[in-house]
Enzyme design. Structure first.
Site, PDB file in Angstrom:
ATOM      1  N   GLU A   1       0.514  -0.702  -0.108  1.00 38.01           N
ATOM      2  CA  GLU A   1      -0.269   0.347  -0.147  1.00 38.01           C
ATOM      3  C   GLU A   1       0.455   0.964  -0.072  1.00 38.01           C
ATOM      4  O   GLU A   1       2.390   1.414   0.757  1.00 38.01           O
ATOM      5  CB  GLU A   1      -0.568  -0.070   1.037  1.00 38.01           C
ATOM      6  CG  GLU A   1      -1.870  -1.379   1.070  1.00 38.01           C
ATOM      7  CD  GLU A   1      -3.128  -1.143   2.532  1.00 38.01           C
ATOM      8  OE1 GLU A   1      -3.810   0.115   2.555  1.00 38.01           O
ATOM      9  OE2 GLU A   1      -3.086  -2.526   2.945  1.00 38.01           O
TER      10      GLU A   1
ATOM     11  N   CYS B   1       4.393   7.783   0.714  1.00 38.68           N
ATOM     12  CA  CYS B   1       3.904   7.343   1.908  1.00 38.68           C
ATOM     13  C   CYS B   1       4.075   6.441   1.315  1.00 38.68           C
ATOM     14  O   CYS B   1       2.935   5.644   1.045  1.00 38.68           O
ATOM     15  CB  CYS B   1       2.851   7.611   2.999  1.00 38.68           C
ATOM     16  SG  CYS B   1       3.106   6.128   4.470  1.00 38.68           S
TER      17      CYS B   1
ATOM     18  N   CYS C   1       3.654  -6.959   8.494  1.00 39.90           N
ATOM     19  CA  CYS C   1       4.602  -6.145   9.294  1.00 39.90           C
ATOM     20  C   CYS C   1       4.950  -7.091  10.545  1.00 39.90           C
ATOM     21  O   CYS C   1       4.018  -7.541  10.891  1.00 39.90           O
ATOM     22  CB  CYS C   1       4.342  -4.958  10.105  1.00 39.90           C
ATOM     23  SG  CYS C   1       5.089  -3.996  11.311  1.00 39.90           S
TER      24      CYS C   1
ATOM     25  N   CYS D   1       2.293  -3.979  17.372  1.00 43.93           N
ATOM     26  CA  CYS D   1       2.193  -2.962  18.273  1.00 43.93           C
ATOM     27  C   CYS D   1       0.907  -2.814  18.737  1.00 43.93           C
ATOM     28  O   CYS D   1      -0.589  -2.845  16.721  1.00 43.93           O
ATOM     29  CB  CYS D   1       2.379  -1.610  17.182  1.00 43.93           C
ATOM     30  SG  CYS D   1       4.416  -1.406  17.060  1.00 43.93           S
TER      31      CYS D   1
ATOM     32  N   CYS E   1      -2.304  -0.625  15.894  1.00 42.31           N
ATOM     33  CA  CYS E   1      -1.577  -0.719  14.038  1.00 42.31           C
ATOM     34  C   CYS E   1      -1.843  -1.286  13.777  1.00 42.31           C
ATOM     35  O   CYS E   1      -2.427  -2.681  14.299  1.00 42.31           O
ATOM     36  CB  CYS E   1      -0.073  -0.085  14.104  1.00 42.31           C
ATOM     37  SG  CYS E   1      -0.211  -0.430  12.371  1.00 42.31           S
TER      38      CYS E   1
ATOM     39  N   CYS F   1      -2.876   6.650   9.223  1.00 43.49           N
ATOM     40  CA  CYS F   1      -1.183   5.979   9.783  1.00 43.49           C
ATOM     41  C   CYS F   1      -2.094   5.127  10.135  1.00 43.49           C
ATOM     42  O   CYS F   1      -3.124   4.912  11.344  1.00 43.49           O
ATOM     43  CB  CYS F   1      -0.684   7.218  11.291  1.00 43.49           C
ATOM     44  SG  CYS F   1      -0.238   8.510  10.670  1.00 43.49           S
TER      45      CYS F   1
HETATM   46  N1  SAH Z   1       7.142   0.917  11.651  1.00 48.00           N
HETATM   47  C1  SAH Z   1       7.529   1.376  11.672  1.00 48.00           C
HETATM   48  C2  SAH Z   1       6.850   2.350  10.189  1.00 48.00           C
HETATM   49  C3  SAH Z   1       5.249   2.607  10.416  1.00 48.00           C
HETATM   50  S1  SAH Z   1       4.958   4.688  10.537  1.00 48.00           S
HETATM   51  C4  SAH Z   1       7.462   3.042  12.920  1.00 48.00           C
HETATM   52  O1  SAH Z   1       6.969   2.030  14.087  1.00 48.00           O
HETATM   53  O2  SAH Z   1       7.559   4.068  13.094  1.00 48.00           O
HETATM   54  C5  SAH Z   1       3.073   4.528  10.910  1.00 48.00           C
HETATM   55  C6  SAH Z   1       2.887   5.682  12.132  1.00 48.00           C
HETATM   56  O3  SAH Z   1       1.935   5.529  12.348  1.00 48.00           O
HETATM   57  C7  SAH Z   1       4.097   5.277  13.692  1.00 48.00           C
HETATM   58  O4  SAH Z   1       4.323   6.591  13.586  1.00 48.00           O
HETATM   59  C8  SAH Z   1       2.964   4.338  14.542  1.00 48.00           C
HETATM   60  O5  SAH Z   1       3.063   5.273  16.031  1.00 48.00           O
HETATM   61  C9  SAH Z   1       1.670   5.341  13.908  1.00 48.00           C
HETATM   62  N2  SAH Z   1       0.484   4.775  14.119  1.00 48.00           N
HETATM   63  C10 SAH Z   1       0.294   3.354  13.961  1.00 48.00           C
HETATM   64  N3  SAH Z   1      -0.926   3.002  13.859  1.00 48.00           N
HETATM   65  C11 SAH Z   1      -1.729   3.866  14.105  1.00 48.00           C
HETATM   66  C12 SAH Z   1      -3.210   4.609  14.016  1.00 48.00           C
HETATM   67  N4  SAH Z   1      -4.280   3.755  14.120  1.00 48.00           N
HETATM   68  N5  SAH Z   1      -3.265   5.262  14.305  1.00 48.00           N
HETATM   69  C13 SAH Z   1      -2.162   6.783  13.924  1.00 48.00           C
HETATM   70  N6  SAH Z   1      -0.859   6.540  14.373  1.00 48.00           N
HETATM   71  C14 SAH Z   1      -1.226   4.938  13.953  1.00 48.00           C
END
Ligand code: SAH
Length: 364
Positions: free
Chosen positions: A93, A106, A113, A117, A120, A344
């Site tokens: 994506e 992006c 992944c 987390c 996410c 995100c």
């Molecule tokens: N794995 C890397 C790259 C992904 S970046 C990382 O963790 O940095 C994705 C960003 O979106 C990260 O900062 C994460 O904390 C944030 N994120 C993930 N899920 C989210 C959500 N449901 N709402 C808002 N931000 C989120």
């Protein structure tokens, strides 16, 4: 060795050797490089400046592109989300975010992944596989072609963020290669200074990135100010806890250029990590390490199976004020493309539009 060469994962020099092995002069390699990355062509047949016989030979042993577009969605705010498939049928994506003065793309570094987390959606997929350098570059060409037409000149600069699906620092080598290919002035010419790589905190790679001469900017996803809470939200913290992470950041700081800061991302989860006490703990943590950093507050983007809600705006505002009162720069990130699950943490959400949800504007 692979039977078929994926040519968009080769640097100019590698392409020159590739064509030399086919008994063609090296300049044909440069021609192909420009066709792929400057003219953003996706098949040899379109490269009509190459002799027909050579194009036929190329078609037998190589491919110019490997991703296919499955669907695209257009948000009311102009954000576009692309669902693509790799040659081995895995989801990729990419999100295109137009802004007044620049476009931001992006892109994903992995399909799925491996990090778990809790907030996410991509985590639910698990790791399918790490993407190749070519698959990362191709996401950019596809998004630019879709926005502006194949090979058309770009009206604004392009910024890249490795913040799509996957953990970029677990895709370090192909990612760095993709950045080298994209920086080439004969191709896309997107220099590392326009690129931000976001990590959940793979400490050894933070240290490694600091040693690279022409490196992208760094963002770190924090999500919590204490080990106790971060262990819960981001299990990678058990391997590299906050102390180690911030020590690595401190070391990285020496590689910052004047005026450059690194970014901490803090996703705000209603009633979980958004209290005043968390803001004070976060400010103290960053101040203790005296880091030249800024904090981006990202209200959680909800998605069905995730057990969180976004913090209310007043909460986000007062969190921000506490950080600022303690000398920490903080910004609130306006979510883009939420209506098409492009924001995100929402990637991997829906492979197909649910007809019951009229907010999804599917383009193709
Ligand atoms: N794995 C890397 C790259 C992904 S970046 C990382 O963790 O940095 C994705 C960003 O979106 C990260 O900062 C994460 O904390 C944030 N994120 C993930 N899920 C989210 C959500 N449901 N709402 C808002 N931000 C989120």
């Amino acid at each position: 060795m692979r039977a078929v060469g994926h040519l968009n994962e080769l640097t100019q020099a590698e392409l020159a050797s590739f064509v030399e092995e086919m008994n063609e002069p090296a300049y044909r390699g440069r021609q192909i490089f420009a066709a792929l990355h400057k003219r953003r062509l996706r098949s040899f047949d379109e490269m009509t400046d190459l002799p027909k016989g050579f194009r036929e030979k190329l078609n037998e042993r190589a491919v110019a592109s490997t991703l296919t577009i499955e669907s695209r969605y257009l948000s009311e705010d102009g954000t576009r989300r692309y669902l693509m498939k790799t040659h081995d049928n895995l989801p990729v994506e990419t999100v295109f975010i137009p802004e007044e003065r620049r476009d931001t793309i992006c892109f994903s570094s992995q399909s799925g992944c491996p990090l778990q987390c809790s907030f996410c959606l991509t985590a639910k997929l698990g790791l399918l596989r790490t993407l190749t350098a070519g698959e990362m570059v191709e996401q950019i060409t596809i998004a630019l072609n879709d926005a502006y037409g194949t090979g058309m000149k770009l009206p604004r600069g392009t910024n890249l963020v490795a913040m799509g699906a996957g953990e970029p620092f677990l895709a370090f080598e192909p990612l760095m290669k993709a950045l080298r290919i994209m920086a080439d002035p004969s191709g896309l010419h997107i220099v590392p200074n326009r690129v931000t790589v976001s990590t959940a905190g793979i400490v050894p790679r933070i240290r490694e990135l600091a040693t690279l001469e022409d490196r992208p900017h760094l963002a770190i996803s924090l999500a919590a100010p204490t080990d106790e809470l971060r262990n819960e939200l981001m299990p990678i913290n058990k391997k590299w806890p906050l102390g180690e992470l911030l020590a690595a950041c401190k070391e990285f700081e020496r590689s910052l250029k004047p005026g450059e800061r690194f970014t901490f991302e803090y996703v705000m989860l209603d009633g979980v990590n958004d209290a005043d006490v968390h803001a004070r703990q976060l400010a103290n943590l960053l101040n203790r390490h005296a880091l030249r950093a800024k904090v981006n507050l990202i209200p959680h983007n909800p998605a069905d199976p995730l057990p969180y809600r976004p913090s209310p705006w007043e909460r986000v505002e007062s969190f921000k004020q506490i950080l600022e009162s303690k000398g920490v720069r903080a910004f609130v990130r306006r979510p883009r493309g939420r209506d098409i699950y492009a924001a995100c943490g929402q990637l991997a959400a829906r492979r197909t539009a649910n007809p019951a949800e009229p907010v999804l504007h599917q383009l193709t």
